[in-house]
Enzyme design. Structure first.
Site, PDB file in Angstrom:
ATOM      1  N   LYS A  11       0.815  -1.213   0.000  1.00  0.00           N
ATOM      2  CA  LYS A  11       0.000   0.000   0.000  1.00  0.00           C
ATOM      3  C   LYS A  11       0.856   1.274   0.000  1.00  0.00           C
ATOM      4  O   LYS A  11       2.045   1.237   0.323  1.00  0.00           O
ATOM      5  CB  LYS A  11      -0.945  -0.026   1.198  1.00  0.00           C
ATOM      6  CG  LYS A  11      -1.975  -1.159   1.101  1.00  0.00           C
ATOM      7  CD  LYS A  11      -2.922  -1.140   2.282  1.00  0.00           C
ATOM      8  CE  LYS A  11      -3.986  -2.213   2.153  1.00  0.00           C
ATOM      9  NZ  LYS A  11      -4.916  -2.180   3.303  1.00  0.00           N
ATOM     10  N   PHE A  59     -15.851   1.429   6.568  1.00  0.00           N
ATOM     11  CA  PHE A  59     -14.473   1.833   6.287  1.00  0.00           C
ATOM     12  C   PHE A  59     -14.185   2.059   4.802  1.00  0.00           C
ATOM     13  O   PHE A  59     -13.064   2.436   4.443  1.00  0.00           O
ATOM     14  CB  PHE A  59     -13.492   0.800   6.848  1.00  0.00           C
ATOM     15  CG  PHE A  59     -13.656  -0.586   6.269  1.00  0.00           C
ATOM     16  CD1 PHE A  59     -13.087  -0.927   5.053  1.00  0.00           C
ATOM     17  CD2 PHE A  59     -14.380  -1.555   6.963  1.00  0.00           C
ATOM     18  CE1 PHE A  59     -13.236  -2.201   4.527  1.00  0.00           C
ATOM     19  CE2 PHE A  59     -14.529  -2.835   6.441  1.00  0.00           C
ATOM     20  CZ  PHE A  59     -13.954  -3.153   5.219  1.00  0.00           C
ATOM     21  N   ARG A  87      -0.879 -14.921   3.876  1.00  0.00           N
ATOM     22  CA  ARG A  87      -1.687 -14.405   4.991  1.00  0.00           C
ATOM     23  C   ARG A  87      -0.920 -14.533   6.309  1.00  0.00           C
ATOM     24  O   ARG A  87      -0.985 -13.645   7.159  1.00  0.00           O
ATOM     25  CB  ARG A  87      -3.021 -15.147   5.097  1.00  0.00           C
ATOM     26  CG  ARG A  87      -3.865 -15.162   3.849  1.00  0.00           C
ATOM     27  CD  ARG A  87      -4.665 -13.968   3.531  1.00  0.00           C
ATOM     28  NE  ARG A  87      -5.504 -13.477   4.588  1.00  0.00           N
ATOM     29  CZ  ARG A  87      -6.032 -12.261   4.580  1.00  0.00           C
ATOM     30  NH1 ARG A  87      -5.791 -11.443   3.574  1.00  0.00           N
ATOM     31  NH2 ARG A  87      -6.790 -11.852   5.555  1.00  0.00           N
ATOM     32  N   THR A  93      -4.933  -8.150  10.281  1.00  0.00           N
ATOM     33  CA  THR A  93      -5.276  -6.932   9.545  1.00  0.00           C
ATOM     34  C   THR A  93      -4.870  -5.680  10.313  1.00  0.00           C
ATOM     35  O   THR A  93      -4.346  -4.736   9.741  1.00  0.00           O
ATOM     36  CB  THR A  93      -6.793  -6.902   9.244  1.00  0.00           C
ATOM     37  OG1 THR A  93      -7.128  -8.094   8.530  1.00  0.00           O
ATOM     38  CG2 THR A  93      -7.173  -5.698   8.408  1.00  0.00           C
ATOM     39  N   ARG A 104       2.763  -6.783   8.652  1.00  0.00           N
ATOM     40  CA  ARG A 104       1.915  -5.687   9.129  1.00  0.00           C
ATOM     41  C   ARG A 104       2.393  -5.153  10.474  1.00  0.00           C
ATOM     42  O   ARG A 104       2.324  -3.945  10.720  1.00  0.00           O
ATOM     43  CB  ARG A 104       0.461  -6.133   9.193  1.00  0.00           C
ATOM     44  CG  ARG A 104      -0.159  -6.233   7.794  1.00  0.00           C
ATOM     45  CD  ARG A 104      -1.572  -6.725   7.852  1.00  0.00           C
ATOM     46  NE  ARG A 104      -2.248  -6.612   6.564  1.00  0.00           N
ATOM     47  CZ  ARG A 104      -3.253  -7.374   6.203  1.00  0.00           C
ATOM     48  NH1 ARG A 104      -3.712  -8.318   7.027  1.00  0.00           N
ATOM     49  NH2 ARG A 104      -3.822  -7.214   5.026  1.00  0.00           N
ATOM     50  N   ASN A 114      -2.237  -0.495   6.786  1.00  0.00           N
ATOM     51  CA  ASN A 114      -1.650  -1.702   7.377  1.00  0.00           C
ATOM     52  C   ASN A 114      -0.590  -2.346   6.483  1.00  0.00           C
ATOM     53  O   ASN A 114      -0.252  -3.506   6.650  1.00  0.00           O
ATOM     54  CB  ASN A 114      -2.744  -2.700   7.748  1.00  0.00           C
ATOM     55  CG  ASN A 114      -3.549  -3.171   6.553  1.00  0.00           C
ATOM     56  OD1 ASN A 114      -3.314  -2.759   5.426  1.00  0.00           O
ATOM     57  ND2 ASN A 114      -4.514  -4.036   6.806  1.00  0.00           N
ATOM     58  N   HIS A 117      -2.190  -5.591   1.273  1.00  0.00           N
ATOM     59  CA  HIS A 117      -3.407  -6.359   1.010  1.00  0.00           C
ATOM     60  C   HIS A 117      -2.953  -7.705   0.482  1.00  0.00           C
ATOM     61  O   HIS A 117      -1.987  -7.789  -0.278  1.00  0.00           O
ATOM     62  CB  HIS A 117      -4.278  -5.678  -0.054  1.00  0.00           C
ATOM     63  CG  HIS A 117      -5.319  -6.588  -0.633  1.00  0.00           C
ATOM     64  ND1 HIS A 117      -6.565  -6.731  -0.062  1.00  0.00           N
ATOM     65  CD2 HIS A 117      -5.276  -7.446  -1.685  1.00  0.00           C
ATOM     66  CE1 HIS A 117      -7.246  -7.631  -0.767  1.00  0.00           C
ATOM     67  NE2 HIS A 117      -6.484  -8.079  -1.756  1.00  0.00           N
TER      68      HIS A 117
END
EC number: 2.7.4.6
Length: 141
Positions: A11, A59, A87, A93, A104, A114, A117
């Site tokens: 991100k 959100f 994951r 998250t 994260r 965070n 994705h």
């Protein structure tokens, strides 16, 4: 074990922190091969289309503002149980709840920012990969 493909986004806030290389090293250490990658500046329309399943969530607006605030690095990862493995190395998250040593926990700032994705299922991975990549842009190695 099954060799799978999964989709990942680094991100904007993580991109501005200059941690793409550190994240890529973690992917490869976890035996997730980077088989395609692009840096993009997502439009609002692209982001809304990508996150359409969250459209009615509280959100959503913040998510779209965050993901379009600067360039993202998107990649297709390949490896055994790639969805689950990605994951696991990403962590929870919410970076504050993520285990130490996860991506994260190490690079995320907040629930919205965070750092990453990652696809949550094989079906999501297929849809997300197809959303951004053409077949001839992905190279197994």
């Amino acid at each position: 074990m099954a060799v799978e493909r999964t989709f990942s986004i680094i991100k904007p806030k993580a991109v501005t922190k200059n941690v793409i290389g550190a994240i890529y090293t973690r992917f490869e250490t976890a035996k997730l091969k980077i088989i395609s990658a692009k840096m993009l500046l997502l439009t609002i329309e692209q982001a809304e289309g990508f996150y359409v399943e969250h459209k009615n969530r509280d959100f959503f607006t913040n998510l779209i503002q965050s993901i379009t605030s600067g360039p993202v690095m998107i990649q297709v990862l390949e490896g055994e149980n790639a969805v689950k493995r990605n994951r696991e190395i990403m962590g929870e998250t919410d970076p504050k709840k993520a285990l130490a040593g996860t991506l994260r926990a190490d690079f995320g700032d907040s629930l919205t920012d965070n750092a990453l994705h990652g696809s949550d299922s094989l079906a999501s991975a297929e849809r997300e990969i197809a959303y951004f990549f053409k077949f001839d842009e992905i190279f197994s190695r």
